[in-house]
Motif scaffolding. Structure first.
Motif, short mmCIF file in Angstrom:
data_model
loop_
_atom_site.label_atom_id
_atom_site.label_comp_id
_atom_site.label_asym_id
_atom_site.label_seq_id
_atom_site.Cartn_x
_atom_site.Cartn_y
_atom_site.Cartn_z
N SER A 96 30.45 19.58 35.97
CA SER A 96 29.25 20.33 35.63
C SER A 96 29.43 21.83 35.90
O SER A 96 28.95 22.67 35.14
CB SER A 96 28.06 19.80 36.44
OG SER A 96 28.31 19.89 37.84
N ALA A 97 30.16 22.16 36.98
CA ALA A 97 30.41 23.57 37.30
C ALA A 97 31.34 24.20 36.27
O ALA A 97 31.16 25.36 35.87
CB ALA A 97 31.00 23.69 38.69
N LEU A 98 32.36 23.45 35.84
CA LEU A 98 33.28 23.98 34.83
C LEU A 98 32.58 24.17 33.49
O LEU A 98 32.85 25.14 32.76
CB LEU A 98 34.47 23.03 34.68
CG LEU A 98 35.36 22.87 35.93
CD1 LEU A 98 36.44 21.83 35.69
CD2 LEU A 98 35.98 24.21 36.32
N LYS A 99 31.67 23.25 33.17
CA LYS A 99 30.92 23.39 31.92
C LYS A 99 29.99 24.59 31.99
O LYS A 99 29.83 25.34 31.00
CB LYS A 99 30.12 22.11 31.66
CG LYS A 99 29.38 22.11 30.33
CD LYS A 99 28.67 20.78 30.11
CE LYS A 99 27.93 20.78 28.77
NZ LYS A 99 27.23 19.48 28.54
N ARG A 100 29.37 24.80 33.15
CA ARG A 100 28.49 25.94 33.33
C ARG A 100 29.28 27.25 33.23
O ARG A 100 28.79 28.25 32.69
CB ARG A 100 27.81 25.84 34.69
CG ARG A 100 26.71 26.86 34.91
CD ARG A 100 25.89 26.52 36.14
NE ARG A 100 26.69 26.48 37.35
CZ ARG A 100 26.89 25.40 38.08
NH1 ARG A 100 26.37 24.24 37.71
NH2 ARG A 100 27.63 25.45 39.16
N GLN A 101 30.50 27.23 33.72
CA GLN A 101 31.35 28.41 33.62
C GLN A 101 31.71 28.71 32.16
O GLN A 101 31.72 29.87 31.72
CB GLN A 101 32.63 28.20 34.43
CG GLN A 101 33.60 29.37 34.38
CD GLN A 101 34.91 29.04 35.06
OE1 GLN A 101 35.30 27.87 35.15
NE2 GLN A 101 35.62 30.06 35.53
N LYS A 102 31.96 27.65 31.40
CA LYS A 102 32.37 27.82 30.00
C LYS A 102 31.21 28.27 29.12
O LYS A 102 31.39 29.13 28.24
CB LYS A 102 32.94 26.50 29.49
CG LYS A 102 33.48 26.57 28.07
CD LYS A 102 34.08 25.24 27.65
CE LYS A 102 34.59 25.30 26.22
NZ LYS A 102 35.18 23.99 25.80
N THR A 103 30.02 27.72 29.36
CA THR A 103 28.88 28.01 28.48
C THR A 103 28.09 29.23 28.92
O THR A 103 27.62 30.01 28.09
CB THR A 103 27.96 26.79 28.41
OG1 THR A 103 27.54 26.43 29.75
CG2 THR A 103 28.68 25.61 27.78
#
Length: 433
Positions: free
Chosen positions: A119-126
Motif C-alpha cells: 500500500s505504501a509503494l502504491k501510494r508512492q507511485k500514485t
C-alpha cells in the motif's frame, strides 16, 4: 508409556454475570490496547527524533528509554484526576508490554530486508508520498479501537481464579477496583481435565459483542511412545492451492472453500451495508448480518481443519509437511485470497499437537528442501521448475518417469521423513552404542 505435564487451551462461550462485570471486561480490553499504543507511540517518537535507517533493527527498551508499565500508569489520569489504569487487572497492561516486545522481535528477524508494504509503494507511485519507517513490513503499529476482536489475559496466582459448582468463572480484580467481584457464566460443553490447574485465562469479545473464555490448563497425561514409525505409517503432505494438500499416497484433501462459496452473498450484504449511514440503527443491524456470515465461514473452516487433522493423527505415526512461508504467500496477488481462506497454517498447528499427544511425530522439512523439483524415483533435481507454478506435470530427464507435481512433492516429503528417522531418532542411540 510416560507421564508428562502438558498445557491445553479450552474455549468456552460465556456471559458476564452483571453489567458491572461486562463494563470491567471492556475496561480491561481498553487498558490492554492503550498500553500497547503507548509503547508504539514512544517507539515512533524515538525513531523520528534519532532517525531510522531502513534495514536496521529496532533499538532495545534501554536504548530508547522506554518507560515502565508503572510509569505509564502514573501519567494516565481521567478528568477527575483518577489513575484509571490502576482500576483494572494489572495483567491487562503487563501482557500488552509482552505483546509489544514480541512484535519488535518479529520485526527484527526480517529487518534486514527493508521491505515496504504494498500500500505504501502504491501510494508512492500514485501520489508521490515517500514511505517512511512506519510503512515497513512488520513494524509494530497502533491497535485500533474499532478492532473486531478485543481480549486480555490474566494469570492464576494463589488460586484467585476458580470455577464454582454453577460453572461460574471467578476472576481477580485490581486492588483499586470499586467492584466486589467479577465473574462470567461458562457454557461448559465439555469438562476440563481432572486434577488440572488453571494457568491463565483469556477473555475475548468478538464483533457481535459475544464473550469467549480460553482456559489454559496444565495437567498430567499418559503418552505412549510408538517407537520408530514404519514406512507405511509415514505420510508426506504437499500444500496445494486447489486441493489444500496432496499426500504421498496421491490423495487430495478437497477442501470445501467455504469463503468462496459464501463470497457472493457476503458481497451482497456488504454492499447493502456500504449504502447505509454509518452508526445508524439500520447500519448496525446490517453490520451484524455481515459479521454473522463471516463468523459462520470461520467456524466452518475451523471445524473442517480440526476433523481432518484428527483423522490424520489417528491414522499415521508421522506426518511430514513443508515449512512454507505462508505470510509471503498471503501477499501475492493471485494466491493470497485462496491461501487465507484455507487456513493451512492453523491446520499445521492442530496436526502437530494432535500427533504429539499420542506420542507420534510431526516433522517440518526445511525451506531449502526442494520437494517439488526433486524426482522421487531417482533423486535428480529439475531446476527448471524453480519459480514455475504453472507446470503441474513433468517428466524426469534422467529416469524418464512422469510425475504429478503435487504427488511427487508428497513422496519427497515422505522420503525426507524416512531420512529424518535415521538422522534424528536413531542417531543418538547409535552414538550411545
Amino acid at each position: 508409556m510416560s507421564v508428562e505435564t502438558v498445557n491445553r487451551g479450552y474455549v468456552y462461550s460465556g456471559t458476564p454475570t452483571s453489567d458491572e462485570a461486562e463494563r470491567y471486561f471492556r475496561q480491561c480490553f481498553g487498558a490492554d490496547r492503550l498500553m500497547y499504543n503507548l509503547h508504539v507511540a514512544h517507539l515512533y517518537a524515538y525513531l523520528e527524533k534519532n532517525g531510522h535507517t531502513i534495514g536496521e533493527k529496532l533499538p532495545t527498551f534501554k536504548e530508547m528509554g522506554m518507560p515502565t508499565v508503572k510509569e505509564f500508569k502514573q501519567v494516565r489520569v481521567d478528568d477527575d484526576g483518577n489513575k484509571y489504569l490502576y482500576e483494572v487487572d494489572a495483567f491487562a497492561s503487563n501482557e500488552a508490554k509482552q505483546h509489544f516486545k514480541k512484535a519488535m522481535n518479529l520485526f527484527n528477524k526480517d529487518a534486514f530486508k527493508g521491505q515496504f508494504k504494498k500500500s505504501a509503494l502504491k501510494r508512492q507511485k500514485t501520489l508521490g508520498i515517500e514511505p517512511t519507517f512506519r510503512d515497513l513490513k512488520g513494524m509494530p503499529k497502533f491497535h485500533s479501537r474499532k478492532n473486531s476482536k478485543l481480549s486480555y489475559t490474566t494469570f492464576n496466582q494463589s488460586d484467585n481464579i476458580f470455577i464454582d459448582e454453577n460453572n461460574v468463572l471467578h476472576l481477580p480484580l485490581a486492588q483499586k477496583s470499586k467492584l466486589s467481584g467479577v465473574a462470567i457464566k461458562l457454557n461448559t460443553h465439555r469438562p476440563l481435565p481432572k486434577d488440572g490447574r488453571i494457568q491463565n485465562i483469556t477473555i475475548t469479545m468478538d464483533s457481535q459483542g459475544r464473550f469467549a473464555v480460553t482456559i489454559n490448563v496444565a495437567f498430567e497425561m499418559e503418552i505412549e511412545s510408538i517407537g520408530i514409525p514404519t514406512a507405511e505409517c509415514i505420510l508426506g503432505l504437499d500444500y496445494s492451492q486447489a486441493n489444500f494438500f496432496v499426500d504421498s499416497e496421491g490423495k487430495k484433501a478437497n477442501y470445501p472453500h467455504y469463503y468462496r462459496a459464501m463470497e457472493e452473498r457476503l458481497a451482497t450484504e456488504q454492499r447493502k451495508l456500504s449504502r447505509m449511514v454509518q452508526g445508524s440503527k439500520r447500519w448496525e443491524r446490517q453490520r451484524l448480518v455481515a459479521v454473522k456470515l463471516h463468523t459462520k465461514v470461520a467456524n466452518q473452516r475451523k471445524d473442517w481443519l480440526h476433523k481432518k487433522a484428527y483423522t490424520l493423527a489417528n491414522r499415521y505415526d508421522m506426518v511430514v509437511v513443508e515449512d512454507l512461508d505462508l505470510r509471503a504467500l498471503g501477499q501475492t496477488l493471485k494466491l493470497a485470497k485462496n491461501q487465507q481462506d484455507n487456513g493451512f497454517g492453523n491446520f499445521r498447528l492442530y496436526l502437530k499437537y494432535k500427533l504429539e499427544q499420542q506420542g507420534k511425530y510431526f516433522v517440518k522439512a526445511p525451506k531449502s528442501f526442494a520437494s517439488t523439483q526433486i524426482c522421487s524415483d531417482c533423486g535428480v533435481k529439475n531446476t527448471a521448475l524453480k519459480g514455475d507454478i504453472s507446470t503441474r506435470e513433468w517428466t524426469c530427464t534422467n529416469c524418464h518417469e512422469q510425475h504429478d507435481r503435487d504427488h511427487n512433492a508428497g513422496l519427497n516429503l515422505r522420503n525426507y521423513g524416512l531420512r529424518w528417522i535415521d538422522e534424528v531418532l536413531l542417531a543418538p542411540s547409535l552414538v550411545v552404542a
